[in-house]
Design a protein around this motif. Structure first.
Motif, PDB file in Angstrom:
ATOM      1  N   HIS A  17       0.828  -1.203   0.000  1.00 30.73           N
ATOM      2  CA  HIS A  17       0.000   0.000   0.000  1.00 30.73           C
ATOM      3  C   HIS A  17       0.866   1.258   0.000  1.00 30.73           C
ATOM      4  CE1 HIS A  17      -3.562   2.398   0.697  1.00 30.73           C
ATOM      5  NE2 HIS A  17      -2.904   3.038   1.668  1.00 30.73           N
ATOM      6  N   ARG A  18       1.932   1.253   0.785  1.00 28.96           N
ATOM      7  CA  ARG A  18       2.826   2.408   0.824  1.00 28.96           C
ATOM      8  C   ARG A  18       3.511   2.623  -0.529  1.00 28.96           C
ATOM      9  NH1 ARG A  18       3.990   0.198   5.830  1.00 28.96           N
ATOM     10  NH2 ARG A  18       5.947  -0.678   5.057  1.00 28.96           N
ATOM     11  N   ILE A  19       3.939   1.550  -1.150  1.00 31.13           N
ATOM     12  CA  ILE A  19       4.570   1.645  -2.468  1.00 31.13           C
ATOM     13  C   ILE A  19       3.570   2.179  -3.496  1.00 31.13           C
ATOM     14  CG2 ILE A  19       5.562   0.310  -4.374  1.00 31.13           C
ATOM     15  CD1 ILE A  19       6.831  -1.494  -2.217  1.00 31.13           C
ATOM     16  N   ARG A  21       0.951   4.077  -2.965  1.00 32.81           N
ATOM     17  CA  ARG A  21       0.688   5.498  -2.730  1.00 32.81           C
ATOM     18  C   ARG A  21       1.853   6.351  -3.217  1.00 32.81           C
ATOM     19  NH1 ARG A  21      -1.629   7.046   2.917  1.00 32.81           N
ATOM     20  NH2 ARG A  21      -1.825   8.980   1.765  1.00 32.81           N
ATOM     21  N   SER A  22       3.074   5.866  -3.019  1.00 30.59           N
ATOM     22  CA  SER A  22       4.248   6.610  -3.493  1.00 30.59           C
ATOM     23  C   SER A  22       4.244   6.701  -5.013  1.00 30.59           C
ATOM     24  CB  SER A  22       5.542   5.944  -3.023  1.00 30.59           C
ATOM     25  OG  SER A  22       5.610   5.962  -1.621  1.00 30.59           O
ATOM     26  N   LEU A  23       3.963   5.591  -5.684  1.00 30.03           N
ATOM     27  CA  LEU A  23       3.909   5.583  -7.148  1.00 30.03           C
ATOM     28  C   LEU A  23       2.799   6.487  -7.665  1.00 30.03           C
ATOM     29  CD1 LEU A  23       4.593   1.892  -8.179  1.00 30.03           C
ATOM     30  CD2 LEU A  23       5.993   3.894  -8.653  1.00 30.03           C
ATOM     31  N   PHE A  25       1.832   9.186  -6.483  1.00 31.48           N
ATOM     32  CA  PHE A  25       2.274  10.565  -6.411  1.00 31.48           C
ATOM     33  C   PHE A  25       3.418  10.837  -7.374  1.00 31.48           C
ATOM     34  CE2 PHE A  25       5.180  13.739  -4.628  1.00 31.48           C
ATOM     35  CZ  PHE A  25       4.358  14.840  -4.686  1.00 31.48           C
ATOM     36  N   VAL A  26       4.414   9.946  -7.451  1.00 29.24           N
ATOM     37  CA  VAL A  26       5.635  10.187  -8.213  1.00 29.24           C
ATOM     38  C   VAL A  26       5.443   9.959  -9.710  1.00 29.24           C
ATOM     39  CG1 VAL A  26       8.011   9.375  -8.542  1.00 29.24           C
ATOM     40  CG2 VAL A  26       7.110   9.688  -6.243  1.00 29.24           C
TER      41      VAL A  26
END
Length: 150
Positions: A17-19, A21-23, A25-26
């Motif tokens: 989930h953290r990965i 969310r990072s993707l 955004f990035v």
């Protein structure tokens, strides 16, 4: 309808989930920046001397640059030289013959004819250049004359 009694906590979502969310955004930022950079490197003017690659071509040897060039670029340059040494009519005739002999050049015929039209205006002036117009590549020569004159 019965719902599960176990509560979902933030800690239970895991690294995926953290990965994600990072993707989320990035990735859009990276795509926008790479698209912007790609657009800035495109030669929108149509003038080969304005190209980003012009500097690297100038530094390379002429023999290797000619070997790496596409057939339509070689034809265009040869016809532009003919236009200056003889007249636009000869260049247009040779363009039509080249397209008839090599149908793969047909996709580039209009752009070459427009380049010839622009060059004819520079060499002969708009009135005399227009006198050489003929229906090679759907009157692209005439549109090149008009673009260079207007």
């Amino acid at each position: 309808m019965k719902h599960s009694t176990t509560r979902q906590t933030r800690r239970g979502r895991g690294p995926a989930h953290r990965i994600g969310r990072s993707l989320a955004f990035v990735l859009p930022v990276v795509l926008v920046l790479s698209g912007t950079l790609a657009v800035t490197r495109v030669n929108w003017s149509g003038d080969p001397s304005d190209s980003v690659l012009a500097a690297s071509e100038a530094s390379s040897s002429h023999a290797s640059a000619r070997a790496a060039r596409a057939p339509h670029e070689v034809l265009r340059d040869r016809l532009l030289t003919e236009l200056q040494e003889e007249d636009p009519g000869v260049a247009l005739t040779h363009l039509q013959q080249a397209v008839d002999e090599h149908p793969s050049l047909a996709g580039h015929c209009a752009s070459i004819a427009r380049a010839l039209g622009r060059a004819a205006v520079r060499v002969y002036g708009p009135t005399r250049a227009q006198a050489y117009a003929r229906p090679v590549c759907d009157t692209a020569f005439a549109s090149g004359v008009l673009a260079a004159h207007g």
